[in-house]
Design a protein around this motif. Structure first.
Motif, PDB file in Angstrom:
ATOM      1  N   PHE A 177       0.813  -1.193   0.000  1.00  0.00           N
ATOM      2  CA  PHE A 177       0.000   0.000   0.000  1.00  0.00           C
ATOM      3  C   PHE A 177       0.860   1.262   0.000  1.00  0.00           C
ATOM      4  O   PHE A 177       0.613   2.202  -0.746  1.00  0.00           O
ATOM      5  CB  PHE A 177      -0.906  -0.014   1.228  1.00  0.00           C
ATOM      6  CG  PHE A 177      -1.918   1.042   1.179  1.00  0.00           C
ATOM      7  CD1 PHE A 177      -3.148   0.803   0.604  1.00  0.00           C
ATOM      8  CD2 PHE A 177      -1.650   2.301   1.672  1.00  0.00           C
ATOM      9  CE1 PHE A 177      -4.086   1.797   0.537  1.00  0.00           C
ATOM     10  CE2 PHE A 177      -2.580   3.308   1.604  1.00  0.00           C
ATOM     11  CZ  PHE A 177      -3.797   3.055   1.041  1.00  0.00           C
ATOM     12  N   GLU A 178       1.891   1.228   0.827  1.00  0.00           N
ATOM     13  CA  GLU A 178       2.838   2.352   0.870  1.00  0.00           C
ATOM     14  C   GLU A 178       3.422   2.603  -0.522  1.00  0.00           C
ATOM     15  O   GLU A 178       3.593   3.739  -0.953  1.00  0.00           O
ATOM     16  CB  GLU A 178       4.006   1.971   1.791  1.00  0.00           C
ATOM     17  CG  GLU A 178       4.035   2.615   3.128  1.00  0.00           C
ATOM     18  CD  GLU A 178       5.306   2.186   3.869  1.00  0.00           C
ATOM     19  OE1 GLU A 178       6.085   3.053   4.266  1.00  0.00           O
ATOM     20  OE2 GLU A 178       5.521   0.947   4.021  1.00  0.00           O
ATOM     21  N   GLN A 180       2.019   1.866  -3.358  1.00  0.00           N
ATOM     22  CA  GLN A 180       1.000   2.429  -4.240  1.00  0.00           C
ATOM     23  C   GLN A 180       0.878   3.935  -4.027  1.00  0.00           C
ATOM     24  O   GLN A 180       0.785   4.707  -4.981  1.00  0.00           O
ATOM     25  CB  GLN A 180      -0.328   1.729  -3.982  1.00  0.00           C
ATOM     26  CG  GLN A 180      -1.178   1.692  -5.222  1.00  0.00           C
ATOM     27  CD  GLN A 180      -2.483   0.978  -5.000  1.00  0.00           C
ATOM     28  OE1 GLN A 180      -2.809   0.576  -3.890  1.00  0.00           O
ATOM     29  NE2 GLN A 180      -3.252   0.833  -6.053  1.00  0.00           N
ATOM     30  N   VAL A 181       0.893   4.342  -2.774  1.00  0.00           N
ATOM     31  CA  VAL A 181       0.798   5.773  -2.478  1.00  0.00           C
ATOM     32  C   VAL A 181       2.047   6.499  -2.963  1.00  0.00           C
ATOM     33  O   VAL A 181       1.967   7.584  -3.545  1.00  0.00           O
ATOM     34  CB  VAL A 181       0.574   5.995  -0.966  1.00  0.00           C
ATOM     35  CG1 VAL A 181       0.681   7.465  -0.621  1.00  0.00           C
ATOM     36  CG2 VAL A 181      -0.776   5.429  -0.544  1.00  0.00           C
ATOM     37  N   ALA A 235       1.696   6.845  -6.645  1.00  0.00           N
ATOM     38  CA  ALA A 235       0.605   7.783  -6.937  1.00  0.00           C
ATOM     39  C   ALA A 235       1.104   9.215  -6.775  1.00  0.00           C
ATOM     40  O   ALA A 235       0.823  10.097  -7.592  1.00  0.00           O
ATOM     41  CB  ALA A 235      -0.586   7.519  -6.018  1.00  0.00           C
ATOM     42  N   ARG A 236       1.862   9.441  -5.709  1.00  0.00           N
ATOM     43  CA  ARG A 236       2.386  10.794  -5.486  1.00  0.00           C
ATOM     44  C   ARG A 236       3.400  11.183  -6.542  1.00  0.00           C
ATOM     45  O   ARG A 236       3.407  12.311  -7.033  1.00  0.00           O
ATOM     46  CB  ARG A 236       3.051  10.868  -4.118  1.00  0.00           C
ATOM     47  CG  ARG A 236       2.050  11.006  -3.020  1.00  0.00           C
ATOM     48  CD  ARG A 236       2.755  11.181  -1.709  1.00  0.00           C
ATOM     49  NE  ARG A 236       1.790  11.665  -0.732  1.00  0.00           N
ATOM     50  CZ  ARG A 236       1.976  11.604   0.575  1.00  0.00           C
ATOM     51  NH1 ARG A 236       3.092  11.114   1.055  1.00  0.00           N
ATOM     52  NH2 ARG A 236       1.046  12.058   1.386  1.00  0.00           N
ATOM     53  N   MET A 241       3.620  10.015  -9.578  1.00  0.00           N
ATOM     54  CA  MET A 241       2.894  10.232 -10.834  1.00  0.00           C
ATOM     55  C   MET A 241       2.221  11.597 -10.845  1.00  0.00           C
ATOM     56  O   MET A 241       2.272  12.331 -11.829  1.00  0.00           O
ATOM     57  CB  MET A 241       1.801   9.169 -11.010  1.00  0.00           C
ATOM     58  CG  MET A 241       2.322   7.835 -11.470  1.00  0.00           C
ATOM     59  SD  MET A 241       0.946   6.659 -11.654  1.00  0.00           S
ATOM     60  CE  MET A 241       1.878   5.166 -12.006  1.00  0.00           C
ATOM     61  N   THR A 242       1.571  11.917  -9.741  1.00  0.00           N
ATOM     62  CA  THR A 242       0.909  13.211  -9.643  1.00  0.00           C
ATOM     63  C   THR A 242       1.918  14.330  -9.841  1.00  0.00           C
ATOM     64  O   THR A 242       1.658  15.302 -10.553  1.00  0.00           O
ATOM     65  CB  THR A 242       0.230  13.340  -8.268  1.00  0.00           C
ATOM     66  OG1 THR A 242      -0.681  12.248  -8.132  1.00  0.00           O
ATOM     67  CG2 THR A 242      -0.511  14.646  -8.128  1.00  0.00           C
ATOM     68  N   TRP A 287       2.935  14.547 -13.476  1.00  0.00           N
ATOM     69  CA  TRP A 287       1.847  15.076 -14.292  1.00  0.00           C
ATOM     70  C   TRP A 287       1.656  16.570 -14.064  1.00  0.00           C
ATOM     71  O   TRP A 287       1.367  17.332 -14.982  1.00  0.00           O
ATOM     72  CB  TRP A 287       0.555  14.306 -14.051  1.00  0.00           C
ATOM     73  CG  TRP A 287      -0.490  14.678 -15.047  1.00  0.00           C
ATOM     74  CD1 TRP A 287      -1.634  15.373 -14.828  1.00  0.00           C
ATOM     75  CD2 TRP A 287      -0.455  14.404 -16.463  1.00  0.00           C
ATOM     76  NE1 TRP A 287      -2.325  15.542 -15.994  1.00  0.00           N
ATOM     77  CE2 TRP A 287      -1.615  14.961 -17.015  1.00  0.00           C
ATOM     78  CE3 TRP A 287       0.449  13.755 -17.302  1.00  0.00           C
ATOM     79  CZ2 TRP A 287      -1.910  14.882 -18.371  1.00  0.00           C
ATOM     80  CZ3 TRP A 287       0.156  13.671 -18.652  1.00  0.00           C
ATOM     81  CH2 TRP A 287      -1.015  14.229 -19.176  1.00  0.00           C
ATOM     82  N   GLU A 288       1.840  16.999 -12.822  1.00  0.00           N
ATOM     83  CA  GLU A 288       1.726  18.440 -12.550  1.00  0.00           C
ATOM     84  C   GLU A 288       2.848  19.219 -13.228  1.00  0.00           C
ATOM     85  O   GLU A 288       2.645  20.351 -13.682  1.00  0.00           O
ATOM     86  CB  GLU A 288       1.681  18.693 -11.031  1.00  0.00           C
ATOM     87  CG  GLU A 288       0.274  18.408 -10.507  1.00  0.00           C
ATOM     88  CD  GLU A 288       0.167  18.296  -8.996  1.00  0.00           C
ATOM     89  OE1 GLU A 288       1.177  18.484  -8.299  1.00  0.00           O
ATOM     90  OE2 GLU A 288      -0.954  17.988  -8.516  1.00  0.00           O
ATOM     91  N   TRP A 326       7.329   5.239 -17.848  1.00  0.00           N
ATOM     92  CA  TRP A 326       6.074   5.910 -17.488  1.00  0.00           C
ATOM     93  C   TRP A 326       6.194   7.419 -17.712  1.00  0.00           C
ATOM     94  O   TRP A 326       5.284   8.061 -18.254  1.00  0.00           O
ATOM     95  CB  TRP A 326       5.696   5.610 -16.033  1.00  0.00           C
ATOM     96  CG  TRP A 326       4.309   6.043 -15.706  1.00  0.00           C
ATOM     97  CD1 TRP A 326       3.166   5.304 -15.794  1.00  0.00           C
ATOM     98  CD2 TRP A 326       3.896   7.356 -15.265  1.00  0.00           C
ATOM     99  NE1 TRP A 326       2.083   6.066 -15.434  1.00  0.00           N
ATOM    100  CE2 TRP A 326       2.483   7.316 -15.115  1.00  0.00           C
ATOM    101  CE3 TRP A 326       4.565   8.549 -14.993  1.00  0.00           C
ATOM    102  CZ2 TRP A 326       1.752   8.426 -14.695  1.00  0.00           C
ATOM    103  CZ3 TRP A 326       3.829   9.651 -14.582  1.00  0.00           C
ATOM    104  CH2 TRP A 326       2.443   9.575 -14.430  1.00  0.00           C
TER     105      TRP A 326
END
Lengths: 430, 430
Positions: free
Chosen positions: A161-162, A164-165, A168-169, A171-172, A175-176, A205
Motif C-alpha cells: 500500500f505504501e 502504491q501511495v 501515486a504521489r 505520478m501526480t 503530471w503536474e 512511465w
C-alpha cells in the motif's frame, strides 16, 4: 483469477534484471561509439564510477552480490535481431542508415568487457578497462543499475500500500510538471533521464506522460530502447567523453589546445544538420568559442551543460553574432539540472532570440524528493567517466569548478593551456 | 504475458455489475431491517430517489438501458452462503448472533422487489414499492449504482493514461487527508461513504488507506461486504427512515408527537451499549431532547447529522448534564458533510468533554473535486428516502431546512406538532 503461468514465469528469474537490453542506453552513446569506432578504435581507456554525493553510502545500501548479478547480467546481453533491425533500418534525425554496416556488425558481436568492483569506505569502486568503443558502453548501464538498486533498497522495505501511495504521489508530481509546461508555445523538451532514473519502468512511465501531455512539444527520448518500443524519436548528439579522451591523447600543449576542435572536425565529417551541436564547456566555454575555427560557427547549435545556463546562451548568441551568423536560426540545447521552473524561465528569456530545446534529465525521471522517510529516494549525483586513455589521466574543467575532474597538476596544466581563469562555483544537485 | 483466461472471463460479462452482493450495503440498513422485520413487517412503503443537485442531469448523463441492467442485476442477487455465515456467525459491536435466526432465514430467501423507472426533465424518477423490510434494502444499491454510473459516464471518455493520472491524484488526495488526521490523539473515524462513493473499488481502496494510515483510529466501515472481505468492524446504528415511517403511521397529532420515542423504545428493547445512539434531528433536535423520556438520557450517545455540528453537540452535552448524566462518558457521533478540517476542529473542540466519533462519508469515498474538466466528477447530493408509508406521505424536518422533505401542508403540521420554530439554513454539499 491468478495467472499461474505469469507467476511461475516470474519466479524463474534468478534476478529481476535492471538492464535488459544493450540499447537501454542513451542514443548519443551509440553515435559517439560509432565515431570512436571509426576514428579511435584501439584507444585503451578506463572508465570509473564516481559518486559525487558522498553522503549516500552506496556500499552500505546496496548488496555487493546483487550488484554483481546485475552487472554480470549486462555482460550476458547482446543485440537482439529486432534491436539490430531497428538501428539499421530506422530513421534518426531524418537520416537513414545512421549506423554504418561495419559498425553494426561489430555491435552485433559485442559483449561488454569485464568490470572491476571493490568496496572502499562505504562506496563502490567500479571500473571498466579495455578498448574505448566497448568500455564506453558500460557508462549508462552501470549508472542506471546503481540508481535502480538504490531505489530497490529503499522500496524493498515498503508495504504494498505504501508503494502504491508512493507511486501515486510521484505520478501526480510528474503530471503536474507536465501541466505546468503545457502552456509554453513551441517549446521542445526531450527526456535525457536514463542515467539517473529511479527505475526503467518509471522512466518509461515518465516518457508516456510527456507524450500524452505535451504532444508535439515532446521531442523524444535519449533512451533507444524506449524510443524503439514506444515508436518515438531517439535523440542526443555527443558528450564530454570525446574531448576528454582526445585531450588525454594529445602529445603536447599545442595538440592539447587543438584537441577539442579535432573532436568536432571528426564529427563534422560524419554528421550534419541537427547533429552538429557544439558542447563547448569541457575546458571552458569562453576560450573554446573565441579560439574556434570559423566552420564551427556554421554548426546548427550549442549545448549548455554547466555554468549559469542563461550566461552560456548569451555567450553563444554573442559569438554567433560576431561570426556573422543569425542567432535566430541557431539552436541552444539546455541540459544541466533542469526542472520546470528553469525550463519556463529560459524558454521565455530566449523566445525569438534563438531556437531552444531542453534535455530534461534527473528531475524528470527521478524526482522522488520528499516522498519517503529521510528523503531516502532523493536523486543524487553519480557519474561514470573516462578517467584514463592510453595510460594518461583525463581532465574535465567545465564551466562549474564543482564539476571539474582529474589530477590536480593536470587540471592546472589544462587551465593554463585553455586560458581558464576564475570560475563561478555552482551546486551540483543532480 | 497476457492472461487469456482472465481476458475471456471479463468478456463474458454482459455488464460489469456495480453491486455484486446484497451485503454491499450499510450495516445500519441490516440492523434497521431486522428491527422493521420484528416490529412493522407489513408496512407498505414507497422509497424514491431524489437528486437534490438539479444541475446534474442524471438522465442525460446515464443511459437508461445501462441503469436498468444494473438495477436488474441487483434483483438477481441473493445472499450467498458465505455472506449468510458471516452475518450469522460474526461478532458485531461485541455481540454474537446480532441477527436472529428468523430474520436470517427471511433474508436468505429475499430477492429485491421490482423498481419503477421513468425519465422526467433530465432526471430519473426511480421508485420502489412493497413491504418495508424489502423495499428499504434498495436504498443503498440504488444510490451507489447511480453514483457509479455517473463516474463511469465521465471516465468512459478518458484514455488509459488520463485515468492513471486521475486515480494517482485521487489516491494522493486521500492519503494526504489520512496523514492530516494521523496526529489526532485518540480520534475514532469510520467510513460512512457507501451511498455516494465514486465506485465500489474506490471505496475499498479508501478503506484500505484508512486501515493502513490510521490504525486503531480507524473504527471500521459501514459497508458490510468490505467489512467481511477485509476482516474489519461493520459499523452503524439507525437512520431517519425509522422515525419518518413511524411518524407517517401515526393516527393523530398525539401519536405523531410520540412516534420518534416509539422508534427508540423498540430499539431499546433490541439493542444495548454502543448501538444505543440517538438520532435526534428528524423533527428538530431541541424539541426532541426536551420532550425525551428519562431512559433515553441513559443511552450511550447521540448522532449529529444536520445543522451546525458543534451546536448540536453542545445541545446534547447540556441535555445530558440537565438529566444528571456525565457527558464525558457519552458518545457524540458526527456524520454530516465531514472532511478533514471539520474532523480536526470538532475533535479538538470536544476533546475531554465528551467522547467523539466521526462517520466520514462522501468526502472520503468520492472526493474527485477539481480532478476533471468541468469538475465532472464532483460529488453531488442524492438521496433515496421513504416518501410514503401505508399511503401517507412521510416528512423530514431535520435541523437544516434545506434538508427538509415532504408535502408543504404536512411539513407545516409537523412543525406545529414538534414545536419547530425558526431554523438556520445551511448549504447541503453532499
Amino acid at each position: 483469477m491468478v495467472d499461474i503461468a505469469t507467476r511461475v514465469y516470474n519466479h524463474k528469474w534468478k534476478i529481476d534484471p535492471i538492464v535488459r537490453s544493450l540499447i537501454d542506453t542513451d542514443f548519443y552513446k551509440l553515435l559517439m561509439c560509432q565515431s570512436v569506432f571509426r576514428n579511435k578504435r584501439d584507444t585503451q581507456v578506463t572508465f570509473s564510477l564516481i559518486n559525487r554525493s558522498k553522503s549516500i553510502r552506496l556500499a552500505d545500501l546496496i548488496d555487493e552480490g546483487e550488484l554483481r548479478e546485475q552487472l554480470d547480467h549486462v555482460r550476458s546481453l547482446s543485440l537482439t535481431r529486432g534491436e539490430s533491425t531497428w538501428l539499421r533500418g530506422n530513421t534518426f534525425y531524418g537520416k537513414r542508415q545512421m549506423f554504418r554496416p561495419d559498425f553494426m556488425e561489430w555491435f552485433e558481436n559485442l559483449r561488454l568487457p569485464p568490470y572491476h568492483l571493490e568496496k572502499i569506505d562505504g562506496q563502490y569502486e567500479l571500473t571498466f578497462e579495455g578498448t574505448w568503443p566497448e568500455v564506453m558502453l558500460w557508462e549508462i548501464p552501470a549508472l542506471s543499475i546503481l540508481m535502480e538498486l538504490r531505489s530497490r533498497a529503499v522500496t524493498g522495505d515498503m508495504g504494498r500500500f505504501e508503494l502504491q501511495v508512493l507511486y501515486a504521489r510521484a505520478m501526480t508530481r510528474v503530471w503536474e510538471k507536465v501541466e505546468k509546461l503545457q502552456p509554453l508555445q513551441g517549446v521542445k523538451i526531450a527526456d535525457f533521464g536514463t542515467r539517473r532514473r529511479h527505475s526503467y519502468l518509471w522512466q518509461d512511465w515518465c516518457v508516456q506522460a510527456m507524450t500524452e501531455g505535451l504532444g508535439d512539444s515532446f521531442a523524444g527520448t535519449s533512451n533507444c530502447l524506449i524510443a524503439m518500443k514506444r515508436d518515438m524519436e531517439a535523440v542526443g548528439t555527443n558528450a564530454h567523453e570525446l574531448p576528454m579522451v582526445y585531450a588525454a591523447l594529445a602529445e603536447n600543449d599545442t595538440a592539447l589546445r587543438q584537441s577539442p576542435y579535432d573532436v568536432l572536425a571528426d564529427w563534422h565529417e560524419e554528421h550534419e544538420g541537427n547533429l552538429r551541436i557544439i558542447l563547448p564547456d569541457t575546458y571552458g566555454t569562453k576560450g573554446f568559442l573565441s579560439g574556434a575555427p570559423d566552420w564551427l560557427a556554421g554548426w546548427t547549435g550549442i549545448r549548455i551543460d554547466s555554468g549559469d545556463p542563461a550566461t552560456g546562451a548569451e555567450t553563444a548568441i554573442k559569438w554567433w553574432t560576431e561570426r556573422g551568423e543569425d542567432p535566430t536560426q541557431k539552436l541552444v540545447i539546455f541540459s544541466d539540472g533542469l526542472d520546470t521552473d528553469k525550463i519556463i524561465e529560459l524558454h521565455s528569456q530566449f523566445a525569438g532570440r534563438v531556437r531552444t530545446s531542453f534535455g530534461w534529465g534527473t528531475l524528470l525521471t527521478n524526482d522522488f524528493r520528499g516522498l519517503t522517510e529521510n528523503n531516502a529516494l532523493a536523486p543524487f549525483s553519480i557519474v561514470c567517466k573516462a578517467v584514463e586513455a592510453n595510460g594518461r589521466p583525463t581532465v574535465k574543467l567545465s564551466d562549474n569548478p564543482n564539476k571539474a575532474m582529474g589530477p590536480a597538476d593536470e587540471v592546472a596544466r589544462y587551465k593554463r593551456v585553455f586560458g581558464v581563469g576564475e570560475q563561478v562555483a555552482m551546486d551540483v544537485v543532480v
